[in-house]
Design an enzyme around this catalytic site. Structure first.
Site, PDB file in Angstrom:
ATOM      1  N   LYS A  13       0.840  -1.216   0.000  1.00  0.00           N
ATOM      2  CA  LYS A  13       0.000   0.000   0.000  1.00  0.00           C
ATOM      3  C   LYS A  13       0.867   1.255   0.000  1.00  0.00           C
ATOM      4  CE  LYS A  13      -1.911  -1.077   3.936  1.00  0.00           C
ATOM      5  NZ  LYS A  13      -1.201  -2.335   4.219  1.00  0.00           N
ATOM      6  N   ARG A  88      -9.411   1.435   8.726  1.00  0.00           N
ATOM      7  CA  ARG A  88      -8.999   0.067   8.991  1.00  0.00           C
ATOM      8  C   ARG A  88     -10.070  -0.721   9.723  1.00  0.00           C
ATOM      9  NH1 ARG A  88      -3.204   0.860   9.008  1.00  0.00           N
ATOM     10  NH2 ARG A  88      -2.188  -1.157   9.040  1.00  0.00           N
ATOM     11  N   ARG A 127      11.783  -6.171   4.359  1.00  0.00           N
ATOM     12  CA  ARG A 127      11.558  -4.723   4.297  1.00  0.00           C
ATOM     13  C   ARG A 127      12.556  -3.996   5.202  1.00  0.00           C
ATOM     14  NH1 ARG A 127       5.895  -1.858   5.322  1.00  0.00           N
ATOM     15  NH2 ARG A 127       5.883  -3.086   7.231  1.00  0.00           N
ATOM     16  N   ARG A 160      11.629  -2.508  10.985  1.00  0.00           N
ATOM     17  CA  ARG A 160      10.642  -1.954  11.911  1.00  0.00           C
ATOM     18  C   ARG A 160      10.364  -2.939  13.047  1.00  0.00           C
ATOM     19  NH1 ARG A 160       5.732   0.254   8.209  1.00  0.00           N
ATOM     20  NH2 ARG A 160       4.525  -0.996   9.673  1.00  0.00           N
ATOM     21  N   ARG A 171      -0.510  -9.090  13.237  1.00  0.00           N
ATOM     22  CA  ARG A 171      -1.069  -8.029  12.384  1.00  0.00           C
ATOM     23  C   ARG A 171      -1.952  -8.631  11.296  1.00  0.00           C
ATOM     24  NH1 ARG A 171       4.186  -5.031  10.603  1.00  0.00           N
ATOM     25  NH2 ARG A 171       2.798  -3.754   9.327  1.00  0.00           N
TER      26      ARG A 171
HETATM   27  P1  AP5 Z   1       4.918  -1.620   1.768  1.00  0.00           P
HETATM   28  O1  AP5 Z   1       4.598  -0.750   0.608  1.00  0.00           O
HETATM   29  O2  AP5 Z   1       5.771  -1.054   2.864  1.00  0.00           O
HETATM   30  O3  AP5 Z   1       3.598  -2.305   2.354  1.00  0.00           O
HETATM   31  P2  AP5 Z   1       2.388  -1.710   3.170  1.00  0.00           P
HETATM   32  O4  AP5 Z   1       1.171  -2.390   2.677  1.00  0.00           O
HETATM   33  O5  AP5 Z   1       2.412  -0.214   3.166  1.00  0.00           O
HETATM   34  O6  AP5 Z   1       2.795  -2.271   4.602  1.00  0.00           O
HETATM   35  P3  AP5 Z   1       2.704  -1.655   6.053  1.00  0.00           P
HETATM   36  O7  AP5 Z   1       3.324  -2.667   6.957  1.00  0.00           O
HETATM   37  O8  AP5 Z   1       3.270  -0.271   6.131  1.00  0.00           O
HETATM   38  O9  AP5 Z   1       1.211  -1.624   6.249  1.00  0.00           O
HETATM   39  P4  AP5 Z   1       0.493  -1.769   7.530  1.00  0.00           P
HETATM   40  O10 AP5 Z   1      -0.855  -1.465   7.025  1.00  0.00           O
HETATM   41  O11 AP5 Z   1       0.577  -3.001   8.304  1.00  0.00           O
HETATM   42  O12 AP5 Z   1       1.272  -0.734   8.477  1.00  0.00           O
HETATM   43  P5  AP5 Z   1       1.050   0.817   8.776  1.00  0.00           P
HETATM   44  O13 AP5 Z   1       2.346   1.484   8.705  1.00  0.00           O
HETATM   45  O14 AP5 Z   1      -0.102   1.350   7.989  1.00  0.00           O
HETATM   46  O15 AP5 Z   1       5.620  -2.950   1.186  1.00  0.00           O
HETATM   47  C1  AP5 Z   1       6.075  -3.978   2.055  1.00  0.00           C
HETATM   48  C2  AP5 Z   1       7.437  -4.510   1.538  1.00  0.00           C
HETATM   49  O16 AP5 Z   1       7.222  -5.193   0.298  1.00  0.00           O
HETATM   50  C3  AP5 Z   1       8.453  -3.396   1.237  1.00  0.00           C
HETATM   51  O17 AP5 Z   1       9.726  -3.845   1.579  1.00  0.00           O
HETATM   52  C4  AP5 Z   1       8.313  -3.168  -0.278  1.00  0.00           C
HETATM   53  O18 AP5 Z   1       9.522  -2.700  -0.841  1.00  0.00           O
HETATM   54  C5  AP5 Z   1       7.955  -4.571  -0.770  1.00  0.00           C
HETATM   55  N1  AP5 Z   1       7.038  -4.551  -1.899  1.00  0.00           N
HETATM   56  C6  AP5 Z   1       6.007  -3.680  -2.137  1.00  0.00           C
HETATM   57  N2  AP5 Z   1       5.371  -4.014  -3.289  1.00  0.00           N
HETATM   58  C7  AP5 Z   1       6.004  -5.126  -3.777  1.00  0.00           C
HETATM   59  C8  AP5 Z   1       5.816  -5.959  -4.938  1.00  0.00           C
HETATM   60  N3  AP5 Z   1       4.817  -5.718  -5.822  1.00  0.00           N
HETATM   61  N4  AP5 Z   1       6.651  -7.016  -5.105  1.00  0.00           N
HETATM   62  C9  AP5 Z   1       7.652  -7.267  -4.198  1.00  0.00           C
HETATM   63  N5  AP5 Z   1       7.880  -6.520  -3.101  1.00  0.00           N
HETATM   64  C10 AP5 Z   1       7.065  -5.465  -2.877  1.00  0.00           C
HETATM   65  O19 AP5 Z   1       0.544   0.730  10.286  1.00  0.00           O
HETATM   66  C11 AP5 Z   1       1.396   0.287  11.322  1.00  0.00           C
HETATM   67  C12 AP5 Z   1       0.592   0.172  12.598  1.00  0.00           C
HETATM   68  O20 AP5 Z   1       0.039   1.465  12.938  1.00  0.00           O
HETATM   69  C13 AP5 Z   1      -0.625  -0.759  12.557  1.00  0.00           C
HETATM   70  O21 AP5 Z   1      -0.272  -2.105  12.780  1.00  0.00           O
HETATM   71  C14 AP5 Z   1      -1.498  -0.167  13.675  1.00  0.00           C
HETATM   72  O22 AP5 Z   1      -1.013  -0.552  14.940  1.00  0.00           O
HETATM   73  C15 AP5 Z   1      -1.254   1.330  13.522  1.00  0.00           C
HETATM   74  N6  AP5 Z   1      -2.249   1.957  12.646  1.00  0.00           N
HETATM   75  C16 AP5 Z   1      -2.022   2.551  11.431  1.00  0.00           C
HETATM   76  N7  AP5 Z   1      -3.158   3.011  10.903  1.00  0.00           N
HETATM   77  C17 AP5 Z   1      -4.148   2.728  11.791  1.00  0.00           C
HETATM   78  C18 AP5 Z   1      -5.556   2.939  11.804  1.00  0.00           C
HETATM   79  N8  AP5 Z   1      -6.202   3.527  10.793  1.00  0.00           N
HETATM   80  N9  AP5 Z   1      -6.250   2.493  12.879  1.00  0.00           N
HETATM   81  C19 AP5 Z   1      -5.639   1.893  13.914  1.00  0.00           C
HETATM   82  N10 AP5 Z   1      -4.308   1.640  13.958  1.00  0.00           N
HETATM   83  C20 AP5 Z   1      -3.563   2.061  12.908  1.00  0.00           C
END
Ligand code: AP5
Length: 214
Positions: A13, A88, A127, A160, A171
């Site tokens: 994402k 979410r 990552r 991370r 998660r």
């Molecule tokens: P990446 O693009 O980093 O993936 P992502 O989907 O953004 O992953 P996140 O872990 O950031 O999402 P998340 O939703 O769990 O965490 P967030 O930070 O929002 O890609 C992942 C890896 O794959 C990278 O190394 C990339 O290079 C590689 N990659 C990408 N595309 C690829 C492809 N096509 N092929 C191969 N490799 C690829 O949230 C973190 C925490 O914050 C949550 O767990 C929660 O505790 C809290 N939080 C955030 N938002 C909320 C909310 N709205 N409500 C409550 N808690 C929240």
């Protein structure tokens, strides 16, 4: 254009949202990045959010919803934005819908980046993130030019805390329980578009731009 990104943790994402924001010149708003920036700045919000993030749990809606509503009311969001990691939960989606409809607005697209669980753990262990500017890399699929150093600000990259395998499992189960129902929610609203997130990241981006238009 108002877009939200859906998908499991690590589905890509953030990677795609960054590119969409650049191409369509709209702000990329990532709730995960906002919490991490607060943690780095030592704010109360950051400290509270960390308690949940480190366990792989969602940060409570009481700490999340107002934050996003304030952000999307800012001037730079008047032509649209891309929300990455919000909503979410169904209550978050309902709050967003109410806030938008109060202004006579609505979301244009909910893009689901679909990646099966079995691919996620491998992705997350590879990552690497920049603790300074938030850029994301992958040791195999998106390696920085200099090993373990951010291309943009030359800071040493980190794994991370919430990317450890046991936290990723948690998660994922939280995702299936609390976030996946949003796929049906936005399908019913007629704005869901699904892309195959297992494809190469450039191909995924092409699929998304085919949906969003030039
Ligand atoms: P990446 O693009 O980093 O993936 P992502 O989907 O953004 O992953 P996140 O872990 O950031 O999402 P998340 O939703 O769990 O965490 P967030 O930070 O929002 O890609 C992942 C890896 O794959 C990278 O190394 C990339 O290079 C590689 N990659 C990408 N595309 C690829 C492809 N096509 N092929 C191969 N490799 C690829 O949230 C973190 C925490 O914050 C949550 O767990 C929660 O505790 C809290 N939080 C955030 N938002 C909320 C909310 N709205 N409500 C409550 N808690 C929240």
């Amino acid at each position: 254009m108002k877009i939200i990104m859906l998908g499991a943790p690590g589905a890509g994402k953030g990677t795609q949202a960054e590119r969409i924001a650049e191409k369509y010149q709209i702000p990329h708003i990532s709730t995960g990045d906002i919490f991490r920036a607060n943690l780095k700045a030592g704010t109360e919000l950051g400290k509270k959010a960390k308690e949940y993030m480190d366990q792989g749990l969602l940060v409570p809606d009481s700490l999340t919803v107002d934050l996003v509503m304030d952000r999307i009311a800012k001037e730079d969001c008047k032509n649209g934005y891309i929300l990455d990691g919000f909503p979410r939960t169904i209550p978050q989606a309902e709050s967003l819908k109410e806030a938008l409809s109060a202004r006579g607005e609505a979301l244009d697209y909910a893009i689901d980046v679909n990646v099966p669980d079995e691919n996620i753990i491998t992705r997350m262990s590879g990552r690497r993130a920049c603790p300074n500017c938030g850029s994301t890399y992958h040791i195999v699929y998106a390696a920085p030019s200099k090993e373990n150093v951010c291309d943009k600000c030359e800071t040493a990259l980190i794994l991370r805390d919430d990317d450890k395998p046991e936290t990723v499992q948690k998660r994922l189960s939280v995702y299936h329980e609390q976030t996946q129902p949003l796929i049906e929610y936005y399908a019913s609203a007629g704005i869901l578009r699904t892309v195959d997130g297992t494809r190469d990241m450039n191909q995924v981006f092409e699929d998304i731009t085919d949906i969003l238009g030039a």
